[in-house]
Scaffold this active site. Sequence first.
Site, PDB file in Angstrom:
ATOM      1  N   CYS A 196      17.643  93.744 109.432  1.00  0.00           N
ATOM      2  CA  CYS A 196      18.617  93.351 108.414  1.00  0.00           C
ATOM      3  C   CYS A 196      19.251  94.598 107.780  1.00  0.00           C
ATOM      4  O   CYS A 196      19.975  95.329 108.445  1.00  0.00           O
ATOM      5  CB  CYS A 196      17.959  92.453 107.377  1.00  0.00           C
ATOM      6  SG  CYS A 196      19.141  91.507 106.373  1.00  0.00           S
ATOM      7  N   HIS A 255      16.012  88.339 111.282  1.00  0.00           N
ATOM      8  CA  HIS A 255      14.602  88.603 110.981  1.00  0.00           C
ATOM      9  C   HIS A 255      13.702  87.872 111.988  1.00  0.00           C
ATOM     10  O   HIS A 255      13.290  86.733 111.727  1.00  0.00           O
ATOM     11  CB  HIS A 255      14.254  88.122 109.569  1.00  0.00           C
ATOM     12  CG  HIS A 255      14.732  89.000 108.474  1.00  0.00           C
ATOM     13  ND1 HIS A 255      13.913  89.886 107.820  1.00  0.00           N
ATOM     14  CD2 HIS A 255      15.962  89.134 107.913  1.00  0.00           C
ATOM     15  CE1 HIS A 255      14.605  90.520 106.884  1.00  0.00           C
ATOM     16  NE2 HIS A 255      15.857  90.081 106.933  1.00  0.00           N
ATOM     17  N   GLU A 312      10.627  88.244 112.558  1.00  0.00           N
ATOM     18  CA  GLU A 312       9.296  88.001 111.986  1.00  0.00           C
ATOM     19  C   GLU A 312       9.256  86.721 111.137  1.00  0.00           C
ATOM     20  O   GLU A 312       8.175  86.171 110.888  1.00  0.00           O
ATOM     21  CB  GLU A 312       8.846  89.214 111.165  1.00  0.00           C
ATOM     22  CG  GLU A 312       9.348  89.308 109.742  1.00  0.00           C
ATOM     23  CD  GLU A 312      10.826  89.693 109.623  1.00  0.00           C
ATOM     24  OE1 GLU A 312      11.364  89.703 108.495  1.00  0.00           O
ATOM     25  OE2 GLU A 312      11.451  90.006 110.665  1.00  0.00           O
TER      26      GLU A 312
END
Length: 429
Positions: free
Chosen positions: A131, A251, A253
């Site tokens: 990001c 993202h 994750e």
Amino acid sequence: MSSSDLAVILPRVIIVSRRSLRKNKFVDFVGEYHLDLIVGYGAVPVIVPRVSGVHTLLKSFEPIHGVLLCEGEDIDPSLYEDEETSLSNEELEEIRRLHVSDTAIDKEKDTIELSLARICLERNIPYLGICRGSQVLNVACGGTLYQDIGKELARCCPDEKKVVHMDYENYDGHRHAVKIVEETPLHQWFEDSLKDDMEIQVNSYHHQGVKRLAQRFTPMAFSSDGLIEGFYDPDAYCPEEGKFIMGLQFHPERMRKADSDEFDYPGCTAAYKEFVKGVIAYQKKLNCATKVPKSLKLDKELEQKRNVIVRSFSLAKNLYAGGHNIRHLRESLRESDLKPGAEFLESNVALSLQQENRLMEMGATVRNASSYMERLKLNAKREKLARVVMGKMTIEQLSELNMFYNMMGQICSDMLEMKQLQNVSVDLL
């Protein structure tokens, strides 16, 4: 600590915290998902607190084996000034009202993270930007950003291709499609999940993004409005060799199914896995490069001889570095102080003819500093010419040139030190 203990120390991944106001005081934090994945794949997260002055203390966090930069506020626009930006004051004010938590510029965090990104680029330290971290990487290399995708990119995009990059009503659940570029790391990681359209659905938590991608990078994914959603440096990507420079706008994750820790795709964790693989390989490479030969055990006579030669070299070095004080240095030195070093250089017949001629010239220069002054004048002319040439170069070109010469200087310094140690050891034995 024994060498066997040192061998099992895990590599260190630097992560910069994000500052948040809680109960009338600032609190630093890092998302737990990042930390879990870094630890799970075999590295240790080292958190750099976002506090004033930390950017001057980054050497205290050495050794750095990898850097992971993630969430944060908008990057200060003055760091990537773009003449093509045409946002009015009214539009900027509207953006601030809509994205209150992101538009509060944090210059200290900018300074810390840009410094870390440049350290990675100069030393080829593995870097993963998520990001904001991907935007930091692009800016560090001379790229630019959209200050607001909705105001700048969407206005020239057909309605059917427009993308919602920030959905506050469905923050973690929002997804949009990105098209993966073939023969890139993302293609490899998500290959089993890709269909004919080469698309996956990713999350999105940003109102800014890459506008002009720095020249050294190659795109890995695009959203339908044309925004670059992932990029990497193909010349600095080989995790097995400790090479990893990459930025992802989404993202991975946090791409998990609702109310579950199950990932949307098997490839979601691959970026962290390969990043840590690169970090581990970089640590091994760094450890091998910094191994110092064991000290020789010398008798008193050899030790005394070594001390005399080392002192002579030290005095000669001071003479070379003396600059405008060179006359004072010459007056305070005796020829006998420099003679041992000069004789050592000139008598080292084991060197090749080219090396021997250069060293004899150095020995003569130690005795006669006037020739050194001539070299100073020549260097001054070269410096003046170089400044004229580089004054015409772009920021991106200067950044690339600076990184190249820093890398070559480090390699040259390492090799020179190693060869000098070898030569001294052979002569003294």
